[in-house]
Motif scaffolding. Structure first.
Motif, PDB file in Angstrom:
ATOM      1  N   ALA A 191      -8.990  15.203  51.796  1.00 13.46           N
ATOM      2  CA  ALA A 191      -9.450  14.305  50.730  1.00 13.46           C
ATOM      3  C   ALA A 191     -10.576  13.411  51.229  1.00 13.46           C
ATOM      4  O   ALA A 191     -11.577  13.205  50.524  1.00 13.46           O
ATOM      5  N   GLU A 192     -10.434  12.875  52.424  1.00 15.11           N
ATOM      6  CA  GLU A 192     -11.466  11.999  52.978  1.00 15.11           C
ATOM      7  C   GLU A 192     -12.775  12.765  53.173  1.00 15.11           C
ATOM      8  O   GLU A 192     -13.856  12.253  52.874  1.00 15.11           O
ATOM      9  N   ALA A 193     -12.679  13.997  53.658  1.00 12.62           N
ATOM     10  CA  ALA A 193     -13.878  14.812  53.856  1.00 12.62           C
ATOM     11  C   ALA A 193     -14.583  15.092  52.532  1.00 12.62           C
ATOM     12  O   ALA A 193     -15.806  15.289  52.496  1.00 12.62           O
ATOM     13  N   ALA A 194     -13.837  15.110  51.444  1.00  5.23           N
ATOM     14  CA  ALA A 194     -14.413  15.352  50.123  1.00  5.23           C
ATOM     15  C   ALA A 194     -14.900  14.073  49.453  1.00  5.23           C
ATOM     16  O   ALA A 194     -15.348  14.105  48.300  1.00  5.23           O
ATOM     17  N   GLY A 195     -14.777  12.932  50.152  1.00 10.74           N
ATOM     18  CA  GLY A 195     -15.238  11.667  49.601  1.00 10.74           C
ATOM     19  C   GLY A 195     -14.273  11.006  48.652  1.00 10.74           C
ATOM     20  O   GLY A 195     -14.653  10.120  47.882  1.00 10.74           O
ATOM     21  N   LEU A 196     -13.013  11.411  48.698  1.00  9.84           N
ATOM     22  CA  LEU A 196     -12.010  10.849  47.800  1.00  9.84           C
ATOM     23  C   LEU A 196     -11.310   9.654  48.436  1.00  9.84           C
ATOM     24  O   LEU A 196     -11.025   9.646  49.634  1.00  9.84           O
ATOM     25  N   SER A 197     -11.009   8.669  47.614  1.00 11.01           N
ATOM     26  CA  SER A 197     -10.305   7.473  48.048  1.00 11.01           C
ATOM     27  C   SER A 197      -8.902   7.463  47.453  1.00 11.01           C
ATOM     28  O   SER A 197      -8.733   7.625  46.247  1.00 11.01           O
ATOM     29  N   LEU A 198      -7.895   7.264  48.284  1.00 12.24           N
ATOM     30  CA  LEU A 198      -6.501   7.337  47.838  1.00 12.24           C
ATOM     31  C   LEU A 198      -6.082   6.050  47.136  1.00 12.24           C
ATOM     32  O   LEU A 198      -6.189   4.956  47.696  1.00 12.24           O
ATOM     33  N   ALA A 199      -5.592   6.181  45.904  1.00  4.58           N
ATOM     34  CA  ALA A 199      -5.130   5.024  45.134  1.00  4.58           C
ATOM     35  C   ALA A 199      -3.645   4.765  45.330  1.00  4.58           C
ATOM     36  O   ALA A 199      -3.173   3.648  45.114  1.00  4.58           O
ATOM     37  N   GLY A 200      -2.875   5.780  45.708  1.00  4.91           N
ATOM     38  CA  GLY A 200      -1.438   5.596  45.881  1.00  4.91           C
ATOM     39  C   GLY A 200      -0.765   6.912  46.181  1.00  4.91           C
ATOM     40  O   GLY A 200      -1.381   7.979  46.121  1.00  4.91           O
ATOM     41  N   ALA A 201       0.523   6.831  46.523  1.00 10.37           N
ATOM     42  CA  ALA A 201       1.300   8.026  46.845  1.00 10.37           C
ATOM     43  C   ALA A 201       2.718   7.866  46.317  1.00 10.37           C
ATOM     44  O   ALA A 201       3.264   6.759  46.298  1.00 10.37           O
ATOM     45  N   VAL A 202       3.293   8.983  45.879  1.00 14.12           N
ATOM     46  CA  VAL A 202       4.672   9.009  45.389  1.00 14.12           C
ATOM     47  C   VAL A 202       5.379  10.176  46.063  1.00 14.12           C
ATOM     48  O   VAL A 202       4.833  11.276  46.166  1.00 14.12           O
ATOM     49  N   LEU A 203       6.604   9.931  46.516  1.00 12.62           N
ATOM     50  CA  LEU A 203       7.417  10.940  47.189  1.00 12.62           C
ATOM     51  C   LEU A 203       8.581  11.348  46.300  1.00 12.62           C
ATOM     52  O   LEU A 203       9.365  10.507  45.854  1.00 12.62           O
ATOM     53  N   ALA A 204       8.695  12.653  46.050  1.00 14.24           N
ATOM     54  CA  ALA A 204       9.795  13.208  45.252  1.00 14.24           C
ATOM     55  C   ALA A 204      10.912  13.666  46.185  1.00 14.24           C
ATOM     56  O   ALA A 204      10.656  14.341  47.184  1.00 14.24           O
ATOM     57  N   VAL A 205      12.146  13.306  45.841  1.00 16.85           N
ATOM     58  CA  VAL A 205      13.303  13.700  46.642  1.00 16.85           C
ATOM     59  C   VAL A 205      14.389  14.256  45.731  1.00 16.85           C
ATOM     60  O   VAL A 205      14.491  13.891  44.563  1.00 16.85           O
ATOM     61  N   SER A 206      15.210  15.135  46.289  1.00 19.17           N
ATOM     62  CA  SER A 206      16.212  15.843  45.477  1.00 19.17           C
ATOM     63  C   SER A 206      17.536  15.077  45.441  1.00 19.17           C
ATOM     64  O   SER A 206      18.534  15.488  46.011  1.00 19.17           O
ATOM     65  N   GLY A 207      17.512  13.946  44.760  1.00 20.69           N
ATOM     66  CA  GLY A 207      18.724  13.142  44.597  1.00 20.69           C
ATOM     67  C   GLY A 207      18.411  11.903  43.798  1.00 20.69           C
ATOM     68  O   GLY A 207      17.237  11.558  43.594  1.00 20.69           O
ATOM     69  N   PRO A 208      19.425  11.189  43.316  1.00 14.38           N
ATOM     70  CA  PRO A 208      19.196   9.979  42.528  1.00 14.38           C
ATOM     71  C   PRO A 208      18.585   8.863  43.365  1.00 14.38           C
ATOM     72  O   PRO A 208      18.958   8.661  44.519  1.00 14.38           O
ATOM     73  N   VAL A 209      17.628   8.145  42.773  1.00 17.53           N
ATOM     74  CA  VAL A 209      16.907   7.072  43.449  1.00 17.53           C
ATOM     75  C   VAL A 209      17.073   5.784  42.669  1.00 17.53           C
ATOM     76  O   VAL A 209      16.907   5.759  41.443  1.00 17.53           O
ATOM     77  N   ALA A 210      17.404   4.710  43.367  1.00 15.46           N
ATOM     78  CA  ALA A 210      17.503   3.393  42.746  1.00 15.46           C
ATOM     79  C   ALA A 210      16.973   2.353  43.714  1.00 15.46           C
ATOM     80  O   ALA A 210      17.363   2.325  44.896  1.00 15.46           O
ATOM     81  N   ASP A 211      16.047   1.522  43.244  1.00 21.56           N
ATOM     82  CA  ASP A 211      15.469   0.441  44.050  1.00 21.56           C
ATOM     83  C   ASP A 211      14.899   0.947  45.373  1.00 21.56           C
ATOM     84  O   ASP A 211      15.068   0.318  46.427  1.00 21.56           O
ATOM     85  N   GLY A 212      14.213   2.082  45.329  1.00 22.66           N
ATOM     86  CA  GLY A 212      13.562   2.602  46.517  1.00 22.66           C
ATOM     87  C   GLY A 212      14.485   3.276  47.509  1.00 22.66           C
ATOM     88  O   GLY A 212      14.061   3.612  48.627  1.00 22.66           O
ATOM     89  N   VAL A 213      15.724   3.522  47.123  1.00 25.01           N
ATOM     90  CA  VAL A 213      16.706   4.127  48.018  1.00 25.01           C
ATOM     91  C   VAL A 213      17.177   5.455  47.436  1.00 25.01           C
ATOM     92  O   VAL A 213      17.577   5.528  46.268  1.00 25.01           O
ATOM     93  N   LEU A 214      17.135   6.501  48.248  1.00 27.79           N
ATOM     94  CA  LEU A 214      17.756   7.778  47.877  1.00 27.79           C
ATOM     95  C   LEU A 214      19.256   7.595  48.063  1.00 27.79           C
ATOM     96  O   LEU A 214      19.756   7.553  49.189  1.00 27.79           O
ATOM     97  N   ALA A 215      19.966   7.456  46.941  1.00 28.11           N
ATOM     98  CA  ALA A 215      21.384   7.113  47.008  1.00 28.11           C
ATOM     99  C   ALA A 215      22.208   8.211  47.666  1.00 28.11           C
ATOM    100  O   ALA A 215      23.051   7.949  48.533  1.00 28.11           O
ATOM    101  N   SER A 216      21.964   9.448  47.256  1.00 26.99           N
ATOM    102  CA  SER A 216      22.751  10.556  47.794  1.00 26.99           C
ATOM    103  C   SER A 216      22.034  11.867  47.535  1.00 26.99           C
ATOM    104  O   SER A 216      21.554  12.110  46.432  1.00 26.99           O
TER     105      SER A 216
END
Length: 383
Positions: free
Chosen positions: A138-163
């Protein structure tokens, strides 16, 4: 006593208003934007200029070629500078993609690997390497990162992968184990798959998205918005009990849907090791493969019957392995739905395969940041 509106707050709101209209109806001239937003032409011209300078918008040339007089110049979302990163940790793979502001996937990577029983820190180190590679591209292409999101295979609450029973993880702040140039937020992969389908797939404003992986999750979209539940834990369809005397599940219960219709369960019952091999066996009318998918479809139909009775659904999108298996899976699942819902409803919801396949969650993850930028560009200064 009412509070005065600060100039910077009003400007931020108007930047989001203009950018949102371009997202919905581009290409648009400044005059068209003034009419759509109710802002003055001079205000719109200044806002558009700022958005072009910041890399959010790009000018595309005259709106109507051949028009007498001075034609207006149209603007569209620009994919040249602003981008987001979507990442995913699943039971048997790691994945990521870089999405630019125009909604185009610029770079993507996927690594097939078994993550079961591995410590979170070890798995996230491998994901870090994948992310670093994408960021370098992305940097080589001149792109600037605005943010990132991580997907996980379980329920998430308040930034915690519960199980995540299939991973063997509990109470893990997975996003905190990544070192990226922007903050990383955490979200359930089925929820993100639903958002991916909403933004980049079929686009229906109301539907249930079912993620068919080793585990089975679901994301509910209502009025083009994700329904999260009281604590953000809605959608654990894989642990709906379809038979109280069924096999034991990793969650500790018996007879959960994923023990019948999860990827591992279906492949084992069919006597094959991959989804591709299962599809080949089904195409050849192999009896064992046909029986395995029929059993999975019946269990899925039972679980979906409960969901439809509770939520009054009209459309269900089947993702993950259910996409390539849809041709053989859907008729049997629809038969169960018709038997159980027909007398009450007179009709059954439409079943449709996901148009995004295995990329739904990473697209939803990357798209989450893009939609935040579109709503509030002033909060994302280009780095």
């Amino acid at each position: 006593m009412t509070q005065p509106v600060r100039h910077d707050a009003m400007r931020a709101r108007n930047l989001g208003l203009v950018l949102g209209e371009v997202h919905r109806a581009a290409p648009l001239t400044r005059a068209a934007l003034a009419e759509l937003t109710g802002l003055t032409k001079s205000t719109v011209s200044k806002l558009v200029g700022d958005l072009v300078d910041a890399g959010f918008l790009a000018e595309t040339g005259p709106a109507r070629v051949g028009e007498r007089g001075r034609p207006g110049v149209s603007v569209v979302l620009s994919g040249a500078r602003v981008a987001s990163l979507g990442l995913e940790v699943n039971v048997d793979y790691l994945a990521g993609c870089v999405l630019d502001l125009s909604g185009t996937v610029r770079f993507s990577r996927r690594i097939e690997r078994d993550n079961r029983g591995r410590r979170p820190a070890r798995v996230l180190r491998s994901l870090q390497k994948l992310a670093d590679g994408l960021l370098a591209e992305a940097e080589a292409a001149g792109l600037s990162l605005a943010g990132a999101v991580l997907a996980v295979s379980g329920p998430v609450a308040d930034g915690v992968l519960a199980s995540a029973p299939n991973l063997g993880w509990r109470d893990v702040r997975a996003a905190d184990l990544l070192r990226l140039p922007v903050p990383v937020s955490l979200e359930n992969e089925a929820n993100l798959g639903a958002l991916g389908e909403l933004w980049f797939g079929a686009g229906s404003p109301e539907f249930l998205y079912v993620s068919g992986e080793i585990g089975i999750g679901a994301g509910l979209v209502v009025g083009s918005e994700l329904f999260r539940g009281a604590r953000g834990l809605a959608g654990e369809l894989g642990h709906v009990v379809v038979s109280s005397s069924g096999p034991g599940c990793r969650c500790g219960a018996r007879g959960c849907l994923e023990t019948y219709a999860g990827q591992e369960a279906v492949l084992t019952a069919a006597g094959v090791r991959t989804v591709e091999a299962l599809v080949r066996q089904l195409a050849a009318d192999d009896p064992r493969a046909v029986r395995a998918v029929a059993a999975a479809a019946e269990a899925l139909g039972l679980a979906l019957t409960s969901a439809v009775n509770l939520l009054d659904l009209d459309r269900i999108v089947l993702g993950g392995i259910f996409g390539p298996l849809f041709r053989w899976l859907a008729p049997a699942a629809e038969s169960v739905l018709a038997d159980r819902l027909g007398p009450l409803r007179g009709s059954v919801p439409v079943l449709a395969p996901s148009t995004l396949g295995a990329t739904a969650a990473t697209l939803g993850a990357a798209g989450t940041t893009i939609h935040r930028v579109l709503a509030d560009p002033a909060s994302f200064p280009v780095r």
